[in-house]
Write an enzyme that holds these catalytic residues in place. Sequence first.
Site, PDB file in Angstrom:
ATOM      1  N   THR A  40       1.035  22.777 -19.076  1.00  0.00           N
ATOM      2  CA  THR A  40       1.581  21.600 -19.763  1.00  0.00           C
ATOM      3  C   THR A  40       0.550  20.470 -19.789  1.00  0.00           C
ATOM      4  O   THR A  40       0.383  19.785 -20.802  1.00  0.00           O
ATOM      5  CB  THR A  40       2.855  21.122 -19.029  1.00  0.00           C
ATOM      6  OG1 THR A  40       3.787  22.194 -19.027  1.00  0.00           O
ATOM      7  CG2 THR A  40       3.469  19.906 -19.686  1.00  0.00           C
ATOM      8  N   HIS A  43      -1.885  21.137 -22.483  1.00  0.00           N
ATOM      9  CA  HIS A  43      -1.364  20.752 -23.810  1.00  0.00           C
ATOM     10  C   HIS A  43      -1.530  19.243 -24.008  1.00  0.00           C
ATOM     11  O   HIS A  43      -1.896  18.784 -25.093  1.00  0.00           O
ATOM     12  CB  HIS A  43       0.119  21.104 -23.941  1.00  0.00           C
ATOM     13  CG  HIS A  43       0.397  22.570 -24.029  1.00  0.00           C
ATOM     14  ND1 HIS A  43      -0.038  23.349 -25.082  1.00  0.00           N
ATOM     15  CD2 HIS A  43       1.056  23.412 -23.200  1.00  0.00           C
ATOM     16  CE1 HIS A  43       0.352  24.598 -24.894  1.00  0.00           C
ATOM     17  NE2 HIS A  43       1.009  24.671 -23.743  1.00  0.00           N
TER      18      HIS A  43
END
Length: 342
Positions: A40, A43
């Site tokens: 995450t 990202h």
Amino acid sequence: MKALVKSAPGRGLTLTDVPLPTIGDLDVLIKVDRTGICGTDLHIYNWDAWAEKTIPTPLVIGHEFVGSIAEIGSAVEFLKLGDIVSGEGHLICGVCRNCLAGRRHLCKDTAGVGVTSPGAFAEFVALPATNVWKHAEGISLDVASIFDPFGNATHTALAFPLLGEDVLITGAGPIGCMAAAISKHAGARHVVVTDLNPQRLELAKTLGATRVVDVSDEKIPDIQRELGMTEGFDVGLEMSGNKHAFNDLIANMAHGGKIALLGIPEPGVAIDWNAVVFNSLTIQGIYGRKMYETWYQMTSMLQSGLDISAVITHHFDFPDFEKGFAAMNEGSCGKVILNWNL
Ligand code: NAD
Ligand code: ZN
């Protein structure tokens, strides 16, 4: 304090000074010792379409951490200064049907530490005391710092009984590798892990996979024959987010097989529904960790001999965060740890 901040929309992160977080009566302030970089965070670093629509800026990011309690809100009674803790990264509403019923991992209004609220890639992080997990003695700080993804692996792997079962794990990322170790620990017979990345497959083997499969040059049905399997895998753990991997999983399940789905597929992915129906497959979506049953299970598995430490392949001090994100972008790593205790 120093913190890694997504200061404005766009690629990258800024190491900068931000104010020390303040705490309320029900919160604690934690001095961060070390943090794990999650997919995450990558990202968010790379600023893809998901990050662009999800992340408010400026924001201190990061949610995998271990640290020690540095300040305690006046209404918090069960923690003391110096306790070694990690944090559950899902902040729940506390008042929806599931929260009130004690199914907190199914809260309809979760916020995310380091995703929609200030995170842990910093010298200090503030959290509601109810989001704190106090570690048992004897858990290494490295392993404690990755309880969050270890929890994803545990929640998924233990979604269905594994004793004596044949397990297929698609995706040998850090979570797939940890799930291989957990599956063996929980008594599975064959634990087969697929990927396309030879280094990651090697890591899966180190963590206990009984057979790894590079799907670019081997076929899963051939592996089943090699292992003497005749009816397909009993339990499947989807940990890649890749549509081909998901379809490989469905095509190689035993009738009545159970699939736990952690990987996040791109929108609109088609699967073979006929195989799901005619083979009576169960597909269970998995989000986050159970609060706090999964945390308890992680601790007791470590105390009963589970060893996931090999999934950690890189350590950097936080000023070298770019090296950590480069290793993650390159993809040949397991977990990458940033040390904040300099
Ligand atoms: P990762 O991206 O590091 O690992 C995914 C792996 O899948 C990679 O090694 C990749 O090479 C492999 N892969 C790609 N195509 C494949 C194919 N066709 N067959 C087999 N393997 C293939 O991810 P991670 O950090 O280990 O996380 C695993 C997945 O879980 C990701 O999709 C992540 O987004 C998701 N996730 C979900 C939750 C949740 O709460 N549901 C939480 C954390 C992570
Ligand atoms: Zn809720």
